[in-house]
Enzyme design. Structure first.
Site, PDB file in Angstrom:
ATOM      1  N   SER A 172       5.045   1.399   1.230  1.00 47.36           N
ATOM      2  CA  SER A 172       4.744   1.448  -0.205  1.00 47.36           C
ATOM      3  C   SER A 172       3.671   2.482  -0.528  1.00 47.36           C
ATOM      4  O   SER A 172       2.722   2.684   0.240  1.00 47.36           O
ATOM      5  CB  SER A 172       4.225   0.069  -0.626  1.00 47.36           C
TER       6      SER A 172
ATOM      7  N   GLU B 110       1.448   1.905  -2.489  1.00 46.98           N
ATOM      8  CA  GLU B 110       0.186   1.160  -2.598  1.00 46.98           C
ATOM      9  C   GLU B 110      -0.722   1.457  -1.405  1.00 46.98           C
ATOM     10  O   GLU B 110      -1.928   1.233  -1.472  1.00 46.98           O
ATOM     11  CB  GLU B 110       0.460  -0.342  -2.648  1.00 46.98           C
TER      12      GLU B 110
ATOM     13  N   TYR C 139      -2.346  -6.700  -0.345  1.00 46.64           N
ATOM     14  CA  TYR C 139      -0.962  -6.221  -0.234  1.00 46.64           C
ATOM     15  C   TYR C 139      -0.935  -4.822   0.402  1.00 46.64           C
ATOM     16  O   TYR C 139      -0.204  -4.571   1.362  1.00 46.64           O
ATOM     17  CB  TYR C 139      -0.298  -6.179  -1.619  1.00 46.64           C
TER      18      TYR C 139
END
Ligand code: NAP
Ligand code: G4F
Length: 322
Positions: A124, A126, A148
């Site tokens: 990801s 992120e 996360y």
């Protein structure tokens, strides 16, 4: 002989689009789902007569080994994860168990059963978090800003490590935000398009949001699952950034969605400090040059087209339900 693929997380947004793509390519598709008290099949209802579902859980090593051993897939797409960033502050340990050690369990199951199985790991953007450079590439250092993001960095490196240690064909797709009418209602794009549709139909009057200044590189999920498949068809396993190369703010998202619904967003949108995050990722924008050059991948849906598609789908769905 047709190829067989296992898709973990098949009941999620990406799993449903990937299953459609693999079926179109002639694959036998086996979806892994965890046991729930009631099935959560709304995204794959239309595929149930063409796919097989098998129970397994990322928390349970033996269940993963069993399903991989019984199915003996050519390819495995590991999409299952706790994917909602704010929930990772509420449940950091569980997030790590699913998203980090869950990936080790998948890699270890493949290593034990058959090292020729090609595996895709859903990494990801992120992971870039508090970004070290703009735009982000495969070489940009990671600086995750949530449990996360941290869990996905572990997952990324365990994928690379199994590739380098055991010669697995293991790839990590570093995907930037991708959305669709099948996106969960808690993510900001769908929250906005669903909210605008509800207001347009007189079912609500206001929509509360958090940080309107955050910027993301948003694409269409249907395009992004094509990139996952392409990564596993290459001669050499490598990691790829998948993005559109353009970013927009949450405010722009709101403006386009509300205007497409025939509404003035300023009359309906409120900001709620409770929706701000303990640590925000301010701006993500990816450089998909490697994916374009090596995979021949390009997105087909632009941001405005994506938002309009999602608003139309929500208006249609809510109108039909009335
Ligand atoms: P999603 O809609 O939230 O789907 C997540 C899937 O994971 C669901 O099928 C869920 O099953 C399953 N799952 C969760 N915990 C599990 C467990 N312990 N065992 C087995 N299955 C489990 O997410 P998505 O948007 O499709 O994303 C797919 C993957 O890509 C995720 O790994 C996500 O972190 C990653 N990713 C997504 C984006 C994006 O913008 N969408 C960007 C980068 C990376 P239930 O139906 O049972 O909940
Ligand atoms: O839609 P979001 O919740 O997505 P986020 O946090 O970027 O994560 C998604 O994309 C990642 C890829 O970069 C995936 F790995 C991850 O699994 C997930 O799919 O939030 C986007 C932005 C954030 O900056 C958030 O603060 O929108 C901002 N935002 C503003 N108001 C809001 C809201 N987000 C949500 N969910 N709800 C709001 O009311």
């Amino acid at each position: 002989m047709s190829k067989r693929a296992i898709v973990t997380g098949i009941s999620g947004q990406d799993g449903s689009y990937l299953a459609e793509l693999l079926l179109d390519q002639g694959y036998e598709v086996v979806g892994v789902t965890r046991r729930l008290s009631a099935p959560n099949h709304w995204r794959i209802e239309h595929l149930l007569d063409r796919i097989t579902l098998r129970p397994a859980d990322l928390l349970d090593q033996l269940s993963l080994i069993r399903v991989i051993d019984e199915v003996r897939p050519h390819e495995l797409y590991n999409l299952a994860a706790m994917s909602f960033v704010p929930a990772s502050w509420d449940q950091p340990l569980l997030t790590g168990e699913y998203n980090a050690q869950g990936v080790t369990r998948v890699m270890e199951a493949i290593r034990q059963v058959d090292t020729s199985i090609r595996v895709y790991q859903a990494s990801s953007s992120e992971m870039f978090g508090k970004v070290r450079e703009t735009p982000q590439t495969e070489l940009t250092p990671f600086y995750p800003r949530s449990p996360y993001g941290v869990s996905k960095v572990f997952a990324h490196y365990i994928t690379v490590n199994y590739r380098e240690s055991y010669d697995l064909f293991a790839v990590s797709g570093i995907l930037f935000n991708h959305e669709s009418p099948r996106r969960g209602l808690e993510f900001v794009t769908r929250k906005v398009t669903h909210g605008a549709a509800r207001i347009r139909l007189g079912l609500a009057d206001t929509l509360s949001l958090g940080n309107l200044d955050a910027r993301r590189d948003w694409g269409f999920a249907g395009d992004y699952v094509r990139a996952m498949w392409l990564m596993l068809q290459q001669d050499r396993a490598d990691d790829y950034v998948i993005a559109t190369g353009k970013s927009h703010s949450v405010r722009e998202l709101v403006e386009i969605a509300f205007s497409h619904a025939g509404l003035d967003w300023r009359a309906h949108v409120r900001t709620d400090p409770a929706l701000l995050r303990p640590a925000e990722v301010d701006h993500l924008i990816g450089n998909p040059a490697r994916a374009e050059a090596e995979l021949g991948w390009r997105p087909s849906v632009d941001f405005e087209g994506l938002v309009r598609m999602m608003v139309d789908a929500d208006v249609e769905r809510l109108s039909a339900a009335r």
